[in-house]
Design an enzyme around this catalytic site. Structure first.
Site: not given
Ligand code: SIN
Length: 352
Positions: A36, A49, A82-83, A115-116, A188, A308
């Site tokens: 992103t 986006y 990043s997914q 960020t993913d 995250k 457990e």
């Molecule tokens: C991604 O992880 O590429 C999409 C979402 C982000 O960067 O926040």
């Protein structure tokens, strides 16, 4: 005549001064992977986006202040959301960072990333990059075209962290929204807020304010045994993650057995607890030589050994403080070295 000589002398002094400053600034190499932070959308106020559209050169042009902190070179490695991160890109990234940091002309690395899966990449790099030089991952929650985009300040802060001598020897770090986090503990925590990252069990190791990094936690000395060489590795052993829930059906694990997986991370409930119908299937996986790691879908606290669940009886590994997605990373790398579950447990015990 006199005026011109004075002017020439002043220009030369300025040039010498600038080059001395240039030489004093650390050399930070930025590897861009997309996300992103490089996202672009039609509306500056909407959440619609596409990630990974903008080249690193344009991202750097948007933050000229970075040049006052470090000499930066930016290179695009891949351009993905990043997914879509995968093992091959991790291996490429780790090798590139090892190569760059072995050169005297590179003082630190910044990786721009979605960020993913940032926490997984950070953790993978923390286990495979063999340098004391700072390696800092950074991303953004809002695309570059958004009103109040968070990418420019995050990128500036990441360069500040990377350029600081205080960051040397701190392992791989994540710099997001003013916080600095360690790769092993960062996660995250929010799907959309700019304050998306945290470390529920450990907290941030530091923060960036007014162009300076401040560390709260003392320097750790990571155990050298937890360095896995990726030189010559073409691929990583396959490890699946299966998610526990009320009424979970054993067929999700049965599908994994016999499909070429060398390991299963079971994201159990509570302290990594396993449904009674799943347990026999995981025992069968063990009989077939598949390593089983118990982890937990709960966001904080350890999945502790022999509590457990009697791990010693089943030959299961407890993930300690690693969540399922990071347990998978460590298990993949551990399996490049051994299939002895007790040795693998010792690797996980580093994260207690
Ligand atoms: C991604 O992880 O590429 C999409 C979402 C982000 O960067 O926040």
């Amino acid at each position: 005549m006199m005026k011109r000589a004075l002017f020439t002398a002043a220009a030369m002094l300025l040039m010498i001064f600038t080059s001395v400053l240039w030489a004093q600034r650390p050399n930070v190499y930025i590897l861009a992977t997309g996300g992103t932070i490089a996202g672009s959308g039609a509306s500056s106020v909407g959440t619609n986006y596409t990630a990974g559209q903008v080249e690193i050169a344009s991202l750097l042009d948007a933050v000229p202040q970075i040049k006052e902190v470090a000499n930066v070179v930016g290179r695009q490695l891949v351009r993905i959301g990043s997914q879509d991160m995968d093992d091959a890109t991790w291996l490429l990234l780790a090798r590139r960072i090892n190569e760059l940091t072995s050169s005297d002309s590179v003082d630190a690395i910044v990786v721009t990333h979605g960020t993913d899966t940032m926490e997984e990449t950070a953790f993978f790099l923390s286990l495979t990059v063999g340098t004391k030089k700072p390696v800092v991952l950074v991303g953004a929650m809002r695309p570059s075209t958004a009103l109040s985009a968070d990418g420019p300040l995050n990128l500036y802060n990441a360069v500040v962290v990377a350029a600081s001598p205080q960051s040397v020897g701190r392992g791989v770090l994540v710099a997001m929204n003013g916080g600095v986090y360690s790769a092993a503990t960062v996660t995250k925590m929010h799907t959309t807020n700019v304050e998306a990252f945290g470390a529920p069990d450990a907290g941030a190791v530091g923060y960036v304010l007014n162009g300076e990094v401040h560390y709260i936690l003392p320097l750790e000395h990571p155990d050298d045994s937890l360095h896995f060489s990726v030189a010559g590795l073409e691929a990583l052993p396959r490890v699946a993650v299966a998610y526990g829930h009320a009424g979970v059906s054993p067929d999700i694990i049965e599908a994994v057995i016999g499909s070429g997986y060398k390991g299963i991370v079971y994201a159990g409930v509570g302290n990594g607890n396993i449904h009674k119908d799943i347990l026999p299937v995981l025992e069968e996986a063990r009989r077939r030589g598949i390593i089983v790691v118990r982890s937990s879908r709960v966001p904080s606290g350890p999945t502790s050994l022999d509590n457990e669940v009697d791990d010693a009886r089943y030959g299961f590994v407890a993930s300690q403080l690693l969540p399922p997605q990071k347990a998978r990373v460590l298990l993949m790398l551990a399996l490049t070295r051994t299939d002895d579950w007790q040795q693998i447990q010792r690797y996980f015990n580093e994260y207690r």
